[in-house]
Design an enzyme around this catalytic site. Structure first.
Site, PDB file in Angstrom:
ATOM      1  N   GLY A  16       0.799  -1.192  -0.028  1.00 34.03           N
ATOM      2  CA  GLY A  16      -0.033  -0.032  -0.036  1.00 34.03           C
ATOM      3  C   GLY A  16       0.969   1.124  -0.063  1.00 34.03           C
ATOM      4  CG  HIS A  51      -0.052   0.994   7.297  1.00 34.99           C
ATOM      5  ND1 HIS A  51       0.707   0.679   8.126  1.00 34.99           N
ATOM      6  CD2 HIS A  51       0.421   1.893   6.352  1.00 34.99           C
ATOM      7  CE1 HIS A  51       2.050   1.122   7.962  1.00 34.99           C
ATOM      8  NE2 HIS A  51       1.748   1.838   6.666  1.00 34.99           N
ATOM      9  CD  GLU A  52      -0.877   2.415   2.778  1.00 33.57           C
ATOM     10  OE1 GLU A  52      -0.398   3.474   2.672  1.00 33.57           O
ATOM     11  OE2 GLU A  52      -0.265   1.187   3.118  1.00 33.57           O
ATOM     12  CB  CYS A  75       5.610   1.825   6.903  1.00 32.68           C
ATOM     13  SG  CYS A  75       5.070   3.383   6.109  1.00 32.68           S
ATOM     14  CD  GLN A  95       3.463   5.601   2.431  1.00 29.19           C
ATOM     15  OE1 GLN A  95       2.596   5.239   2.239  1.00 29.19           O
ATOM     16  NE2 GLN A  95       4.600   4.752   3.011  1.00 29.19           N
ATOM     17  CG  HIS A 124       0.692   6.606   5.324  1.00 30.86           C
ATOM     18  ND1 HIS A 124       1.961   7.023   6.011  1.00 30.86           N
ATOM     19  CD2 HIS A 124       0.887   5.365   5.286  1.00 30.86           C
ATOM     20  CE1 HIS A 124       2.796   6.235   6.185  1.00 30.86           C
ATOM     21  NE2 HIS A 124       2.044   4.843   5.677  1.00 30.86           N
TER      22      HIS A 124
HETATM   23 NI    NI Z   1       3.031   3.043   5.571  1.00 30.02          NI
END
Ligand code: NI
Length: 170
Positions: free
Chosen positions: A46, A139-140, A97, A51, A143
Site C-alpha cells: 500500500g 494503515h494507509e 511501511c 508518502q 498516513h
Molecule cells: Ni506506510
C-alpha cells in the site's frame, strides 16, 4: 507514468494532514498511476499520497497474496477514503511501511472495517473488508492524517525502537 520518490521517516510531509481531492482530473489520475507504479516497484502492499510528497487523500492498496510467490492482484486506488465503521475483535498483526524501511512491529487494529471513498472514475465505493486488507487500508488512511504505524505500538516497544528511528533522522 513515473516513479515517485518515497519519503522516509523524518520527512515532515509524513506528519501533515492531507487535503481531500476536490476533483478527479488528469493530474490526480497521473498521481494515482505514478503511485501504482511506485508501490509495485517497491513491492509494497500500500501507499498513500503523503508518502510521495503529495498531501492529497489518495491511497493505493494491493490485495495481499495468500502466498509470497503468488501473482498479485490488481492494485486499487481509493480517493478520499474514510472508515465509516469498524467491527470484530481488535487484532495484533505485523506491519511495516515503505517510509520506515526495515522496521516491523505488531500493531493492534479492528479486524473489520467499512470504508467509503470514490474510485478514479468518480464512482462511489462502499467496501466491507476484514483481515489483512482491512489492516492495510487502516494503515494507509492513517498516513493521510500524518499518523505512522510506529505511533500505534505500545510504549515498551516504542522505547526499544527509539534508537532505530533516530537513525533515520541523521
Ligand atoms: Ni506506510
Amino acid at each position: 507514468m513515473a516513479l515517485r520518490e518515497i519519503r522516509i521517516f523524518g520527512d515532515p510531509v509524513l506528519r501533515e494532514k492531507a487535503a481531500p481531492v476536490a476533483e478527479i482530473d488528469d493530474e490526480v489520475r497521473t498521481l494515482a498511476a505514478d503511485m501504482v507504479e511506485t508501490v509495485t516497484e517497491a513491492e509494497g502492499v500500500g501507499l498513500a499520497g503523503p508518502q510521495v510528497g503529495e498531501l492529497r487523500r489518495i491511497i493505493v492498496v494491493y490485495p495481499p497474496p495468500p502466498a509470497a510467490d503468488e501473482i498479485r492482484d490488481e492494485p486499487r486506488v481509493f480517493v478520499n477514503p474514510e472508515i465509516r465503521e469498524t467491527g470484530g475483535p481488535v487484532e495484533s498483526g505485523e506491519e511495516g511501511c515503505l517510509s520506515i524501511p526495515g522496521i516491523y512491529e505488531m500493531v493492534k487494529r479492528p479486524r473489520r472495517i467499512r470504508m467509503h471513498g470514490v474510485d478514479l472514475d468518480g464512482r462511489e465505493i462502499d467496501l466491507e473488508v476484514e483481515g489483512a486488507i482491512a489492516r492495510i487500508i487502516q494503515h494507509e488512511i492513517d498516513h493521510l492524517d500524518g499518523v505512522l504505524f510506529v505511533d500505534r505500538i505500545g510504549p515498551m516497544r516504542r522505547a526499544l525502537l527509539k534508537k532505530k528511528l533516530k537513525a533515520f533522522l541523521e
